[in-house]
Design an enzyme around this catalytic site. Structure first.
Site, short mmCIF file in Angstrom:
data_model
loop_
_atom_site.label_atom_id
_atom_site.label_comp_id
_atom_site.label_asym_id
_atom_site.label_seq_id
_atom_site.Cartn_x
_atom_site.Cartn_y
_atom_site.Cartn_z
N GLY A 1 39.34 -42.44 8.56
CA GLY A 1 40.09 -41.74 9.54
C GLY A 1 41.04 -42.87 10.08
N ARG B 1 40.74 -40.51 1.70
CA ARG B 1 39.41 -40.75 1.23
C ARG B 1 39.46 -40.47 -0.28
NH1 ARG B 1 36.56 -40.77 6.08
NH2 ARG B 1 37.59 -39.52 7.57
N ASP C 1 32.98 -48.08 8.31
CA ASP C 1 31.81 -48.45 7.15
C ASP C 1 32.02 -47.96 5.79
OD1 ASP C 1 31.11 -47.39 9.74
OD2 ASP C 1 29.06 -47.34 9.17
N THR D 1 38.75 -48.20 13.69
CA THR D 1 38.08 -46.77 13.91
C THR D 1 38.03 -46.64 15.31
OG1 THR D 1 36.04 -45.66 14.05
CG2 THR D 1 35.81 -47.83 13.53
N ASP E 1 35.67 -45.19 17.01
CA ASP E 1 34.38 -44.79 17.60
C ASP E 1 33.77 -45.96 18.05
OD1 ASP E 1 34.58 -42.01 16.88
OD2 ASP E 1 33.87 -42.46 15.03
N ASP F 1 31.79 -47.94 16.71
CA ASP F 1 30.44 -48.06 15.88
C ASP F 1 30.16 -48.89 14.92
OD1 ASP F 1 32.11 -47.01 14.04
OD2 ASP F 1 31.17 -44.83 13.63
N ARG G 1 30.30 -38.69 16.77
CA ARG G 1 29.26 -37.89 16.29
C ARG G 1 27.92 -38.77 16.27
NH1 ARG G 1 30.70 -33.38 13.75
NH2 ARG G 1 32.83 -33.95 13.76
#
Lengths: 327, 327, 327, 327
Positions: free
Chosen positions: C14, C75, C106, C129, C131, C133, C175
């Site tokens: 993303g 992707r 990741d 990213t 996020d 995360d 998410r």
């Protein structure tokens, strides 16, 4: 004059937001009508130097929302000479360019008009300047964006002004016309607006500031157009008020070049798109020496000659609105 | 010292984005712990005049995203005298205020520290200033917002710079420290950055600009902190470069007070909320004379004395990154 | 492994704001060290197809402030196969690329690690990213920008919410982790925040909303992370509250992809610049299989393996701050 | 009808940016003419309940740049009954209010007209709605701001779309009219625009998307007005395209309520200021049952009856411009 097969497009004079969107529109309208299109770099100077680039519909993707102009802009002394213009003409001929669209202000239009008179070369103008000082259009390209940029900055200055109970003089662009000053003054809730068109007098300014203080206003913003009629620049105004109204803590902010930049507003993007279509279609229809403008929300053309001579008047109603708002 | 029943909160010195969010946090944390809270208008001057307002959780709704400070800020000469501070103490006692939180810079913290020493009055500091010049916190409140405001403006200036192949000197805030200049310089892709901490020398500036020109860069931005070490202000730098590098068309932009205003960034809102909670909880826990800061992403306190004496150092790594980026 | 002469750079997974700034940094750092640099289009898929472009310092001008990634991202299922990776390796060798930097999350790092294990090819990762995360960095690239984008939108929604005394459920990205939800929830002054990490229970939500109404709040915002733990999506939550608290007029807003776009914040631009320098310098120093991160405000590397396995934890202090703020 | 001594002002129906600026203008114009002014909370419902507040020039400071409406808005079923209106009339009389200005859309104007017919009470309307769907004004209040808000969001979505070569369907407001869709579609460079006024047919959409792909466009945005004529909502459109053009990776974004909020543009602030002055001056001049509008850039009034019946037509030129631009 034969059929137009290739159109040149350029930006000239001071840059304004929406110029890229207008170039894109000219290029895509050419593509739509299966006419070739060449970008001319650095305005008339690039024309003289033959600094051209072939442009197709895909060349202008992703630029509708970008400030400035990717074709760059410049002022050209050489184009003011007969020799310079001859060179420019030779370059255009060599590149098979049959007509051009110039996006700029009066200076750029004057150049185009002389060029047409000398060589019979078809030209169209798109009014790209933040000052909104051109007759034949209610809005020049970039003007609306600049208004938003400036009120946004003044909102920020007001945060500081009201936190500290201060008076700010904010200088905005507009050497000859007060459109920007007047609209951002009303839009940002300024207490006074000093413009080139009217000399309200320094006494009135002091009076107004005195009244503000009495009516309980804790901070004030005064908008000053570059070319204001008081005969004092923004720093001299500060000193003057400091001297006569020591109860005010005065600050100055000169907004400068940042007023020209930034992503164009939706209005300017749509206007640029409409103007580009009309400019190319006018050339296809065999017209020349016209400026595309917006009149009563409709696209309409005006002779370049008229556009150059005239100057759009400020809306006096806004002066009255401003006076009422700062009650 | 008995139990805290009522806390005062004020903003002092130059305003910065996030001050309202910090006031809100102090007020709501008081409400959460069922402690009363009073807003003190105009910093120490309002304290001396007893210009207070009772604040509850609902009083501070809708302000987390507002620039400036609704409690207003001011500098107070009177508070620098023993008499002034005595008056302030009397006003606080009269209003049953047991402790206060001051949001401001070193000057404001010095005042709090002296006040505490004289009257044993519990005080806590929250570092609210855009300059990021305080030891004991990686980020002062408002600093992150200012960085975003400034890069946004420089992006706009670059639109014009690159449209016209110009060199711009942009003056940003930072009289003693170069944090803002260094970060916005890297963030906006400036060719050179002049800061108070290092004198790179004017010869190096010329050299760098010459190299830029040769390497094909068509426009350049040089960021100049207010207190840069060259000994020349931004207008003198322009003249100097004009003289030595006539191939450049140079412009100047002084950003000024708009750097202080605007809606705080998410980072500053969250930081303000965290700091307010910690300041109130520290007072409840019987602590005093501390500044709440952010160290390694965690809220931590530092003695006011240390915060005042020290000054956060610029990150030298960024100078290196800037040099590499302007290759 | 010999000396690095040419480095590839790509974006994968993303997109996030700051990716262009990171590419620019990798390219310019290569130029600084006189190493060649190739852009790899569309991540691993472009690697397999040999979709490369030579990049020099000038190729990346004017992109530091642009959202998205000009190298595009994708992707690749083919890269998950041994054959796909062999093709990719052959393409890299053919183009004389000695090492690559991948900007992504990741999944992208896992691909890099496997590739290194199979071919001994030097790789470095930059965490791009929104996020936040990933373990080994306090901030992923783009995260700070997304927080600002989201609080800005929620400020707009609140205008409507408070004009109509409504309750809004706003769904934000996240998410598996609640970083975005938690920070924008505090930053935008949300009444409740529902995140994947904690199930506060629907009863608590109702209780909190009841209390809000009683305490005189006229409107409310509840932030819901995509992956919240209640087991209900944002539309089901609306129905649930409509049923149990008919006194509320409830609306839903799903922010969606606009959270990924936009011009990066100053923080993300600076972070991207620092990370790019470190990634290239690490490769030059003979290192591999590392992710560049920010730890306690300093650039530091973490083994890719650790970055992939771990997941940055939410800051529980923020849950407490949020509870206090919505008193 | 005697001399007007006190005017009420309220906002009704969906909120729009600029409503606060219009309230401010009504209040200050009253102050200028030394007429009293009362704010009516929550539209007609607040009128029925006598939920009024006295407003003077200082009450409305600092709100010109705020989104939403501080007087709040609501829909009132009770006002649709004769009894409800009688209560409202009694409340106005009790508060010595002689006339009112309502800022809202057709529903609000219909209420005002019926109220005037029943009680001979002087009323004026200001068109406050983002949809621009009212006859008698080229621009409703808030419409310009919404266009900017929406193109800004679509710019962000395009960052992601072009990074991933995706097709996005973006749903924007406009149940009955396509003004927003058409303008943001042109302004954001959308490939197709689906509006309530024209059914271009799904086959044409597929055709256009096929052509886009062939012409080398890597990503596309399709704008869909809420009330588009295809009979399919934005999710159904996605499924339809997924089925017929599997080469596209399709995403959906529903912008929702954030389109209503935010700080008004300069245009909307100036328009609000002008409209407020005209509305109050009309009442002072003994006029009633009129809506203040902008016609050919000038303030002009239209009978409320005509404003309600008509609906502003979309500019068909823009459909043509959009077609040319997506060549």
């Amino acid at each position: 004059m034969g059929k137009i097969k290739k159109i040149g497009v350029m930006t000239s004079g001071g840059d304004s937001p929406g110029m890229n969107a207008a170039i894109r529109s000219v290029v895509r309208t050419c593509a739509f009508y299966k006419i070739e299109c060449a970008g001319i770099y650095r305005g008339y100077q690039g024309m003289i130097e033959g600094d051209f680039i072939e442009l197709n519909a895909r060349s202008v993707k992703g630029i509708i929302n970008k400030g400035g102009t990717f074709l760059k802009s410049a002022r050209s002394k050489e184009f003011m000479t007969k020799e310079g213009r001859q060179k420019a003409y030779d370059q255009l001929k060599k590149a098979n360019i049959d007509a051009f669209v110039v996006i700029g202000g009066d200076g750029s239009f004057t150049g185009a008009l002389i060029f047409n008179q000398e060589f019979g070369f078809p030209v169209m103008g798109i009014p790209g300047t933040i000052d909104n000082d051109i007759e034949g259009t209610s809005h020049t390209l970039g003007y609306d964006t600049t208004l938003n940029t400036v009120v946004d900055v003044i909102d920020k200055i007001r945060d500081t002004a009201s936190s500290h109970n201060r008076l700010f003089f904010v200088e905005v662009m507009g050497r000859d016309v007060g459109h920007i000053a007047l609209n951002v003054g009303v839009g940002a809730g300024a207490e006074e607006i000093l413009i080139p068109e009217e000399d309200l007098g320094l006494e009135r300014l002091l009076e107004s500031l005195r009244r503000s203080k009495q009516s309980g206003k804790s901070s004030s913003i005064v908008i000053v157009a570059e070319g204001d009629k008081t005969g004092k620049n923004v720093f001299e105004l500060k000193d003057y008020v400091n001297e006569h109204l020591p109860e005010y803590e005065v600050r100055v902010s000169v907004l400068g070049h940042m007023q020209r930049g930034g992503s164009p507003s939706c209005f300017d993007r749509v206007l640029a798109s409409r103007m580009g279509v009309s400019a190319v279609e006018s050339l296809i229809d065999g017209k020349s020496n016209l400026m595309v403008g917006l009149i009563s929300d409709k696209i309409a053309v005006t002779p370049l000659e008229k556009a150059i001579k005239g100057q759009s008047k400020i809306n006096k109603e806004l002066i009255r609105v401003s006076d009422i708002m700062s009650v």
